[in-house]
Motif scaffolding. Structure first.
Motif, short mmCIF file in Angstrom:
data_model
loop_
_atom_site.label_atom_id
_atom_site.label_comp_id
_atom_site.label_asym_id
_atom_site.label_seq_id
_atom_site.Cartn_x
_atom_site.Cartn_y
_atom_site.Cartn_z
N THR A 11 -10.76 61.68 -55.73
CA THR A 11 -9.63 61.91 -54.84
C THR A 11 -9.13 60.63 -54.19
OG1 THR A 11 -11.14 62.53 -53.07
CG2 THR A 11 -10.18 64.30 -54.34
N GLY A 12 -9.95 59.61 -54.16
CA GLY A 12 -9.46 58.33 -53.66
C GLY A 12 -8.79 57.51 -54.74
N ALA A 13 -9.09 57.84 -56.02
CA ALA A 13 -8.53 57.18 -57.20
C ALA A 13 -8.64 55.66 -57.10
CB ALA A 13 -7.11 57.65 -57.44
N GLY A 14 -7.60 54.95 -57.54
CA GLY A 14 -7.66 53.49 -57.56
C GLY A 14 -7.00 52.88 -56.35
N LEU A 15 -7.33 51.62 -56.09
CA LEU A 15 -6.72 50.88 -54.99
C LEU A 15 -6.73 49.39 -55.32
CD1 LEU A 15 -9.29 49.48 -53.22
CD2 LEU A 15 -9.64 51.88 -52.66
N GLY A 16 -5.88 48.63 -54.63
CA GLY A 16 -5.81 47.19 -54.84
C GLY A 16 -6.24 46.45 -53.60
N LEU A 17 -7.14 45.48 -53.77
CA LEU A 17 -7.63 44.68 -52.65
C LEU A 17 -6.92 43.33 -52.64
CD1 LEU A 17 -11.48 45.32 -52.99
CD2 LEU A 17 -9.95 46.26 -51.24
N ASP A 18 -6.31 42.99 -51.50
CA ASP A 18 -5.63 41.71 -51.41
C ASP A 18 -6.65 40.58 -51.20
OD1 ASP A 18 -6.26 41.48 -48.65
OD2 ASP A 18 -4.37 42.39 -48.03
N PRO A 19 -6.23 39.32 -51.31
CA PRO A 19 -7.18 38.21 -51.22
C PRO A 19 -8.00 38.18 -49.93
CG PRO A 19 -5.11 37.44 -52.16
CD PRO A 19 -4.88 38.86 -51.71
N LEU A 20 -7.37 38.48 -48.79
CA LEU A 20 -8.10 38.44 -47.53
C LEU A 20 -9.15 39.55 -47.46
CD1 LEU A 20 -8.68 37.25 -44.80
CD2 LEU A 20 -6.69 38.46 -43.87
N SER A 21 -8.81 40.74 -47.92
CA SER A 21 -9.79 41.83 -47.94
C SER A 21 -10.98 41.47 -48.81
CB SER A 21 -9.15 43.12 -48.43
OG SER A 21 -8.24 43.63 -47.49
N GLN A 22 -10.72 40.83 -49.94
CA GLN A 22 -11.81 40.41 -50.81
C GLN A 22 -12.77 39.47 -50.07
OE1 GLN A 22 -10.19 38.83 -54.55
NE2 GLN A 22 -8.42 40.15 -54.26
N LYS A 23 -12.20 38.51 -49.35
CA LYS A 23 -13.04 37.54 -48.62
C LYS A 23 -13.84 38.23 -47.52
CE LYS A 23 -9.58 33.97 -49.48
NZ LYS A 23 -8.44 33.22 -48.89
N LEU A 24 -13.21 39.16 -46.82
CA LEU A 24 -13.89 39.85 -45.73
C LEU A 24 -15.05 40.70 -46.26
CD1 LEU A 24 -10.78 40.89 -43.64
CD2 LEU A 24 -12.53 39.24 -42.97
N ILE A 25 -14.80 41.46 -47.32
CA ILE A 25 -15.87 42.29 -47.88
C ILE A 25 -17.03 41.42 -48.34
CG2 ILE A 25 -16.46 43.84 -49.79
CD1 ILE A 25 -13.58 44.93 -49.58
N LYS A 26 -16.72 40.32 -49.00
CA LYS A 26 -17.79 39.43 -49.47
C LYS A 26 -18.60 38.86 -48.31
CE LYS A 26 -15.65 38.04 -53.85
NZ LYS A 26 -15.06 36.92 -54.64
N SER A 27 -17.95 38.65 -47.16
CA SER A 27 -18.68 38.12 -46.00
C SER A 27 -19.65 39.13 -45.42
CB SER A 27 -17.69 37.68 -44.91
OG SER A 27 -17.11 38.80 -44.24
N TRP A 28 -19.47 40.43 -45.76
CA TRP A 28 -20.36 41.48 -45.26
C TRP A 28 -21.51 41.78 -46.22
CZ3 TRP A 28 -15.49 44.95 -44.37
CH2 TRP A 28 -14.78 44.49 -43.24
N LEU A 29 -21.44 41.26 -47.43
CA LEU A 29 -22.42 41.62 -48.45
C LEU A 29 -23.49 40.53 -48.60
CD1 LEU A 29 -19.99 42.87 -51.26
CD2 LEU A 29 -21.17 44.25 -49.54
#
Length: 423
Positions: free
Chosen positions: A43-61
């Motif tokens: 139900t969430g299907a696909g989504l696109g992550l922009d460059p800043l979101s990518q950097k933020l997620i990586k900083s949490w992992l």
């Protein structure tokens, strides 16, 4: 002092908030009404992550590279005109410097959830109400366990509403606020072709759309448009927007249950609009579903004492600017850094900085996403004629590009640590 936050809503916004606040040194409890983590949920299907979101997620992992392993790069943003009668496409705009990544909602959810400390999310907990203490030093949140029916109370220094576009917490501050129906709904689906890579459908699609696998395709028909792109593990995510009267929703969800008759009628209508290669993908997708598209006028306030809204609870938006998930992630990151900067003893200052940082950005992005959707759907706007993709010039379509989104490349100064991590 170490603050404690109570977050209602365990979707992408709530999990992102948990990561950002834990990183800031806060204790976090996430309350989620579903009984277990979402796995393989379409139900969430696909989504696109922009460059800043990518950097933020990586900083949490702990293992930042896992984000790249669970997503595919989208390096091209392309708008095309589809002639439904002749069944041909022509290019309207093309941006080859598009730096997003495509994710399946459940894959991103799983990545964020598994990276949290065990016990952060409390499952099967239905939010009932909240109350700010008389001295305004804490918030008391009442909830009910779904299985036992037991009513308990959780106390925190901060209460975060991450309960989506139909937020009941937002409603307590804006009782007269009603979401704005966009005028159209979205049929959505994900076609898994991992066991059928050489089928006529997939080979035909790749021939008709040669940049599939790295391109975000927007196909514009007369008064309608579709979006599709490839996801990891041999899957095609597609969305088709259909102008129609507002449906009657049941329950607290913008996803409608659909019958086999509704799906059959959708197939019949799509056959008249799209090229055969895309139509085959739609027809072969199992369990397509229907989202009703809403947004609302941008809010003028998203904090009250020690209560704060984030994600779709703060800014319900239409999906055309790929903003919903990205705004939620950035909300969480900015909130976390504001709390880290000011400390729990200066909570009011932290929340005011969060609000003053995010509101000007989300306001412009919500309005632009709404405008983008109306243009692509051929709907009326006060300052331009409805778009006819069959006759539209390049100048008519320049505004359709994702890179035109306000503040798309801007990084809030409070997140300067992200730049330092890159350096």
């Amino acid at each position: 002092m170490k603050g404690k936050a109570v977050v209602v809503g365990g979707s992408i916004a709530g999990l992102s908030c948990a990561h950002a606040l834990i990183t800031a040194g806060w204790g976090v409890v996430v309350l989620e009404k579903t009984s277990s983590p979402a796995t393989g949920c379409a139900t969430g299907a696909g989504l696109g992550l922009d460059p800043l979101s990518q950097k933020l997620i990586k900083s949490w992992l702990d293992q930042p590279h896992t984000l790249d392993l669970t997503t595919l790069p989208l390096t091209i943003d392309q708008n095309e005109a589809t002639d439904g009668e002749k069944k041909i496409n022509r290019m309207l705009t093309r941006d080859e410097r598009f730096n997003f990544r495509a994710a399946l909602w459940s894959d991103l959810y799983s990545l964020l959830y598994k990276a949290l400390p065990p016990g952060t999310v409390h499952w099967a907990q239905t939010f009932l109400s909240f109350r700010i203490s008389d001295d305004e030093n804490c918030v008391k949140v009442k909830l009910k366990a779904s299985q036992s029916g037991e009513v308990t109370e959780v106390v925190g220094d901060l209460f975060v509403a991450a309960d989506g576009c139909l937020s009941s917490i937002r409603q307590s501050f804006f009782p007269e606020l009603k979401l704005r129906y966009s005028g159209y709904c979205a049929w959505r689906g994900v076609l898994d072709f991992s066991n059928n890579e050489d089928s006529d459908t997939i080979l035909g699609l790749k021939k008709a759309f040669p940049d599939l696998g790295k391109c975000l395709y927007f196909d514009l028909g007369s008064g309608t448009h579709s979006v599709f792109y490839e996801l990891l593990n041999k899957r095609i995510n597609w969305i088709w927007y259909v102008n129609q009267p507002e449906p009657q929703l049941k329950g607290n969800s913008v996803t409608m249950k659909v019958s086999s008759d509704m799906i059959a009628k959708m197939h019949e209508a799509a056959e008249k609009v799209w090229v055969p290669e895309l139509m085959k993908v739609i027809r072969e997708t199992k369990d397509p579903f229907l989202n009703v598209i809403y947004d609302c006028e941008p809010l003028g306030q998203i904090v009250w004492q020690n209560v704060v809204l984030i994600g779709d609870a703060a800014h319900p938006t239409t999906p055309h600017g790929l903003r919903s998930t990205n705004m939620s992630i950035l909300d969480a990151a900015v909130l976390g850094k504001c709390l880290e900067k000011w400390g729990v003893e200066n909570l009011a200052s932290a929340l005011q900085e969060y609000q003053s940082t995010r509101l000007p950005v989300t306001t412009e992005q919500v309005l632009f996403s709404q405008r983008l959707g109306r243009i692509k759907q051929g709907l009326q706007l006060p300052d331009r004629q409805p778009l006819d993709p069959r006759t539209a010039s390049w100048e008519d379509c320049e505004e359709l590009q994702q890179k035109k989104m306000p503040f798309l490349s801007d990084m809030p100064s409070i997140l300067s640590h992200i730049k330092q991590l890159e350096d």
